[in-house]
Design a protein around this motif. Structure first.
Motif, PDB file in Angstrom:
ATOM      1  N   HIS A  71       0.846  -1.192   0.000  1.00  0.00           N
ATOM      2  CA  HIS A  71       0.000   0.000   0.000  1.00  0.00           C
ATOM      3  C   HIS A  71       0.882   1.242   0.000  1.00  0.00           C
ATOM      4  O   HIS A  71       1.535   1.555   0.993  1.00  0.00           O
ATOM      5  N   LEU A  72       0.875   1.961  -1.120  1.00  0.00           N
ATOM      6  CA  LEU A  72       1.643   3.199  -1.227  1.00  0.00           C
ATOM      7  C   LEU A  72       0.754   4.358  -1.677  1.00  0.00           C
ATOM      8  O   LEU A  72       1.248   5.430  -2.017  1.00  0.00           O
ATOM      9  N   GLU A  73      -0.559   4.161  -1.653  1.00  0.00           N
ATOM     10  CA  GLU A  73      -1.479   5.161  -2.169  1.00  0.00           C
ATOM     11  C   GLU A  73      -1.543   6.407  -1.272  1.00  0.00           C
ATOM     12  O   GLU A  73      -1.280   6.355  -0.080  1.00  0.00           O
ATOM     13  N   GLY A  74      -1.886   7.530  -1.908  1.00  0.00           N
ATOM     14  CA  GLY A  74      -2.112   8.746  -1.155  1.00  0.00           C
ATOM     15  C   GLY A  74      -0.859   9.394  -0.603  1.00  0.00           C
ATOM     16  O   GLY A  74      -0.884   9.989   0.474  1.00  0.00           O
ATOM     17  N   ASN A  75       0.250   9.304  -1.318  1.00  0.00           N
ATOM     18  CA  ASN A  75       1.494   9.931  -0.883  1.00  0.00           C
ATOM     19  C   ASN A  75       1.972  10.923  -1.944  1.00  0.00           C
ATOM     20  O   ASN A  75       1.184  11.385  -2.773  1.00  0.00           O
ATOM     21  N   ARG A  76       3.249  11.256  -1.898  1.00  0.00           N
ATOM     22  CA  ARG A  76       3.812  12.172  -2.902  1.00  0.00           C
ATOM     23  C   ARG A  76       5.003  11.518  -3.590  1.00  0.00           C
ATOM     24  O   ARG A  76       6.065  12.121  -3.759  1.00  0.00           O
ATOM     25  N   LEU A  77       4.789  10.273  -3.978  1.00  0.00           N
ATOM     26  CA  LEU A  77       5.841   9.537  -4.678  1.00  0.00           C
ATOM     27  C   LEU A  77       6.034  10.097  -6.078  1.00  0.00           C
ATOM     28  O   LEU A  77       5.072  10.459  -6.769  1.00  0.00           O
ATOM     29  N   LEU A  97      -0.890   1.988  -5.865  1.00  0.00           N
ATOM     30  CA  LEU A  97       0.007   3.107  -6.135  1.00  0.00           C
ATOM     31  C   LEU A  97      -0.765   4.393  -6.435  1.00  0.00           C
ATOM     32  O   LEU A  97      -0.157   5.397  -6.823  1.00  0.00           O
ATOM     33  N   ASP A  98      -2.070   4.391  -6.272  1.00  0.00           N
ATOM     34  CA  ASP A  98      -2.900   5.515  -6.674  1.00  0.00           C
ATOM     35  C   ASP A  98      -2.659   6.762  -5.826  1.00  0.00           C
ATOM     36  O   ASP A  98      -2.143   6.690  -4.726  1.00  0.00           O
ATOM     37  N   GLU A  99      -3.038   7.913  -6.415  1.00  0.00           N
ATOM     38  CA  GLU A  99      -2.945   9.210  -5.748  1.00  0.00           C
ATOM     39  C   GLU A  99      -1.494   9.570  -5.388  1.00  0.00           C
ATOM     40  O   GLU A  99      -1.167   9.903  -4.256  1.00  0.00           O
ATOM     41  N   ASN A 100      -0.617   9.470  -6.371  1.00  0.00           N
ATOM     42  CA  ASN A 100       0.767   9.908  -6.215  1.00  0.00           C
ATOM     43  C   ASN A 100       1.136  10.796  -7.405  1.00  0.00           C
ATOM     44  O   ASN A 100       0.258  11.306  -8.108  1.00  0.00           O
ATOM     45  N   ARG A 101       2.430  10.964  -7.631  1.00  0.00           N
ATOM     46  CA  ARG A 101       2.900  11.777  -8.761  1.00  0.00           C
ATOM     47  C   ARG A 101       3.908  10.988  -9.588  1.00  0.00           C
ATOM     48  O   ARG A 101       4.853  11.546 -10.149  1.00  0.00           O
ATOM     49  N   MET A 102       3.699   9.703  -9.644  1.00  0.00           N
ATOM     50  CA  MET A 102       4.627   8.848 -10.374  1.00  0.00           C
ATOM     51  C   MET A 102       4.468   9.045 -11.877  1.00  0.00           C
ATOM     52  O   MET A 102       3.392   9.396 -12.366  1.00  0.00           O
ATOM     53  N   LYS A 103       5.550   8.816 -12.612  1.00  0.00           N
ATOM     54  CA  LYS A 103       5.527   9.095 -14.050  1.00  0.00           C
ATOM     55  C   LYS A 103       6.287   8.007 -14.798  1.00  0.00           C
ATOM     56  O   LYS A 103       6.715   7.004 -14.223  1.00  0.00           O
ATOM     57  N   GLY A 104       6.441   8.232 -16.081  1.00  0.00           N
ATOM     58  CA  GLY A 104       7.104   7.233 -16.910  1.00  0.00           C
ATOM     59  C   GLY A 104       6.120   6.190 -17.396  1.00  0.00           C
ATOM     60  O   GLY A 104       4.927   6.229 -17.086  1.00  0.00           O
ATOM     61  N   SER A 105       6.610   5.244 -18.138  1.00  0.00           N
ATOM     62  CA  SER A 105       5.744   4.181 -18.659  1.00  0.00           C
ATOM     63  C   SER A 105       5.694   3.020 -17.671  1.00  0.00           C
ATOM     64  O   SER A 105       6.579   2.849 -16.835  1.00  0.00           O
ATOM     65  N   LEU A 106       4.638   2.248 -17.780  1.00  0.00           N
ATOM     66  CA  LEU A 106       4.548   1.035 -16.956  1.00  0.00           C
ATOM     67  C   LEU A 106       5.430  -0.031 -17.592  1.00  0.00           C
ATOM     68  O   LEU A 106       5.255  -0.377 -18.761  1.00  0.00           O
ATOM     69  N   PHE A 121      -3.321   2.106 -10.240  1.00  0.00           N
ATOM     70  CA  PHE A 121      -2.290   3.037 -10.712  1.00  0.00           C
ATOM     71  C   PHE A 121      -2.893   4.425 -10.957  1.00  0.00           C
ATOM     72  O   PHE A 121      -2.226   5.306 -11.497  1.00  0.00           O
ATOM     73  N   ASN A 122      -4.132   4.616 -10.594  1.00  0.00           N
ATOM     74  CA  ASN A 122      -4.868   5.814 -10.973  1.00  0.00           C
ATOM     75  C   ASN A 122      -4.350   7.070 -10.301  1.00  0.00           C
ATOM     76  O   ASN A 122      -3.708   7.039  -9.263  1.00  0.00           O
ATOM     77  N   ASN A 123      -4.638   8.206 -10.954  1.00  0.00           N
ATOM     78  CA  ASN A 123      -4.257   9.520 -10.460  1.00  0.00           C
ATOM     79  C   ASN A 123      -2.752   9.653 -10.255  1.00  0.00           C
ATOM     80  O   ASN A 123      -2.264  10.019  -9.191  1.00  0.00           O
ATOM     81  N   ASN A 124      -2.034   9.326 -11.314  1.00  0.00           N
ATOM     82  CA  ASN A 124      -0.599   9.554 -11.388  1.00  0.00           C
ATOM     83  C   ASN A 124      -0.296  10.254 -12.711  1.00  0.00           C
ATOM     84  O   ASN A 124      -1.199  10.841 -13.320  1.00  0.00           O
ATOM     85  N   LEU A 125       0.949  10.190 -13.135  1.00  0.00           N
ATOM     86  CA  LEU A 125       1.368  10.842 -14.375  1.00  0.00           C
ATOM     87  C   LEU A 125       1.966   9.831 -15.347  1.00  0.00           C
ATOM     88  O   LEU A 125       2.838  10.167 -16.149  1.00  0.00           O
ATOM     89  N   PHE A 126       1.523   8.602 -15.281  1.00  0.00           N
ATOM     90  CA  PHE A 126       2.050   7.563 -16.160  1.00  0.00           C
ATOM     91  C   PHE A 126       1.703   7.866 -17.617  1.00  0.00           C
ATOM     92  O   PHE A 126       0.620   8.371 -17.927  1.00  0.00           O
ATOM     93  N   THR A 127       2.638   7.541 -18.501  1.00  0.00           N
ATOM     94  CA  THR A 127       2.485   7.841 -19.924  1.00  0.00           C
ATOM     95  C   THR A 127       2.770   6.595 -20.754  1.00  0.00           C
ATOM     96  O   THR A 127       3.027   5.513 -20.219  1.00  0.00           O
ATOM     97  N   GLY A 128       2.769   6.782 -22.069  1.00  0.00           N
ATOM     98  CA  GLY A 128       3.101   5.685 -22.970  1.00  0.00           C
ATOM     99  C   GLY A 128       1.941   4.739 -23.184  1.00  0.00           C
ATOM    100  O   GLY A 128       0.776   5.089 -23.034  1.00  0.00           O
ATOM    101  N   SER A 142      -9.529  -6.611  -9.815  1.00  0.00           N
ATOM    102  CA  SER A 142      -9.811  -5.185 -10.010  1.00  0.00           C
ATOM    103  C   SER A 142      -8.554  -4.495 -10.522  1.00  0.00           C
ATOM    104  O   SER A 142      -7.461  -4.715 -10.004  1.00  0.00           O
ATOM    105  N   LEU A 143      -8.735  -3.638 -11.536  1.00  0.00           N
ATOM    106  CA  LEU A 143      -7.624  -2.940 -12.170  1.00  0.00           C
ATOM    107  C   LEU A 143      -8.051  -1.508 -12.451  1.00  0.00           C
ATOM    108  O   LEU A 143      -9.040  -1.268 -13.139  1.00  0.00           O
ATOM    109  N   ASP A 144      -7.304  -0.541 -11.906  1.00  0.00           N
ATOM    110  CA  ASP A 144      -7.621   0.866 -12.082  1.00  0.00           C
ATOM    111  C   ASP A 144      -6.410   1.593 -12.662  1.00  0.00           C
ATOM    112  O   ASP A 144      -5.381   1.728 -12.004  1.00  0.00           O
ATOM    113  N   LEU A 145      -6.543   2.037 -13.898  1.00  0.00           N
ATOM    114  CA  LEU A 145      -5.494   2.777 -14.598  1.00  0.00           C
ATOM    115  C   LEU A 145      -5.948   4.204 -14.913  1.00  0.00           C
ATOM    116  O   LEU A 145      -5.328   4.898 -15.721  1.00  0.00           O
ATOM    117  N   SER A 146      -7.002   4.654 -14.280  1.00  0.00           N
ATOM    118  CA  SER A 146      -7.630   5.920 -14.643  1.00  0.00           C
ATOM    119  C   SER A 146      -6.790   7.129 -14.252  1.00  0.00           C
ATOM    120  O   SER A 146      -5.888   7.048 -13.418  1.00  0.00           O
TER     121      SER A 146
END
Length: 427
Positions: A71-77, A97-106, A121-128, A142-146
């Protein structure tokens, strides 16, 4: 070593501890807060939900090879997922991993986490692109990529291999291409959200072979066109249907077979022809939004049978003829929006039965006659009445005298209301 590295990399001195933390002391690492071990002392769970973590995940996290829950959700990663080390967490079942600032591709190494059951993985900055390797998650439920930025990516066909998948959310990305028919092979799906993307073409009929669906959200895919398939009638367990802000042009009568529906939002499309009378079969409906379309013909009187309806939005269409007197049976109605249509005849006196209504909007129609004095029977909770831009001939003289909660009243200037004051407006 992995835990200590995480502490320093993620600014452990600023973490939000609930009790005595014990971190970096001689106490067993199994007694450090947020850490859970098995009987052999192996770390099996880390729960850092909303604990103030900052920075990027260290590669050493991959050494926690017995980890089951993370559980790493709701931080400033920040930063990207460490590869290939993250792929070493092969026993992981829950990854948040939701509600962070992670980026890059999965990374494709995520496909090695074959035992995953829940992943967010939702509410991050993932791209690609969404990696096709996630098709190996045959145990996923359950899978959340939103709410990321998977730019102009298509939905991987491999998702069709997820036969245990119950909830899929890919909303709020930049997904393009058509809604894939292979989603129909994810036979356990109960919740599907593809809203706020650039999905195009038509809704595949295969989607409605998923008879266990409870919630479907296709909102705001501006290139989604064509008919709503008649096969929608098979979704007898469906509770929420969101089709708003697309370019859909036909709503089939079979929607009346979706007997469990409670919420239907289909505004801002291009629906034409008449509203299917079978909508009246949806006796469990709480909210019905068919506004901002091109519906013609009459309002089905059958809607009056939906006694639990609280919100009815039919405004901004091309509906004509009279307001059904059967609307007086909508005893739980809070909001009635019929503005900007071509409604004629008089206001039915039966609307006075709507004792819970708070807002009635009839503006911009061709309604005639006197405003029924019986409307004074409306409940004292009403806060807005809108009657302007019609052809009324009177009846406002003593209307609204007893409305202590009224905040907004609009009518044409040539109608006299003895009780109107500047506090509620007049015309």
């Amino acid at each position: 070593h992995a835990l200590v590295t995480m502490y320093y990399n993620l600014r452990g001195e600023g973490w939000v501890f609930d009790s005595s933390d014990n971190w970096l002391t001689s106490t067993s690492h199994c007694d450090w807060e947020f850490v859970e071990c098995d009987e052999n002392g192996s770390v099996i769970s880390l729960n850092f939900r909303s604990k103030g973590l900052q920075g990027s995940l260290p590669a050493e996290i991959g050494n926690l090879s017995n980890l089951i829950e993370l559980h790493l959700e709701g931080n400033r990663l920040t930063g990207s997922l460490p590869t290939p080390s993250f792929g070493q967490l092969t026993k992981l079942r829950s990854l948040f991993l939701d509600e962070n600032r992670m980026k890059g591709s999965l990374p494709s190494h995520l496909g090695l986490l074959a035992d995953l059951e829940h992943a967010t993985f939702n509410n991050n900055l993932f791209t690609g692109q969404i990696p096709t390797a996630i098709g190996r998650w045959t145990s996923i439920r359950s899978l959340d990529l939103s709410a990321n930025s998977f730019a102009k990516s298509s939905i991987p066909t491999e998702i069709g291999n997820m036969h245990l998948l119950e909830s899929l959310d890919i909303a709020g990305n930049q997904l393009s291409s058509a809604i894939p028919s292979f989603l129909g092979t994810a036979t356990s799906l109960t919740r599907l959200s593809l809203s706020d993307n650039f999905l195009s073409s038509t809704i595949p009929t295969e989607l409605f072979s998923l008879t266990g669906l409870l919630n479907v959200n296709l909102h705001n895919n501006s290139y989604l066109v064509g008919h709503v398939p008649s096969e929608i009638g098979a979704l007898t367990q469906l509770i929420t249907l969101v089709l708003s802000e697309n370019r859909l042009d036909f709503l089939p009568s079979e929607i009346g077979s979706c007997s469990a529906l409670e919420f239907v939002y289909a505004h801002s499309n291009r629906f034409g022809k008449t509203i299917p009378t079978e909508v009246g079969n949806l006796v469990n409906l709480n909210q019905l939004g068919l506004d901002r379309n091109a519906f013609t013909g009459t309002i089905p009187s059958e809607i009056g049978a939906i006694e639990g309806l609280s919100m009815l939005y039919l405004n901004d269409n091309r509906i004509s003829h009279a307001i059904p007197s059967e609307f007086g049976r909508l005893s739980h109605l809070l909001k009635l929006q019929l503005s900007s249509n071509r409604l004629t005849s008089t206001i039915p006196a039966e609307l006075s039965n709507l004792k819970l209504v708070r807002n009635v909007n009839l503006t911009d129609n061709i309604l005639t006659g006197s405003v029924p004095s019986s409307l004074n029977m409306l409940g004292r909770r009403i806060s807005g009445i809108y009657l302007s831009s019609n052809n009324f001939s009177g009846g406002l003289e003593n209307l609204l005298c007893d409305y202590t909660s009224l905040k907004t009243f609009e009518a044409d200037c040539d109608l006299v209301c003895n009780c109107c004051t500047t506090s509620v407006g007049s015309c």
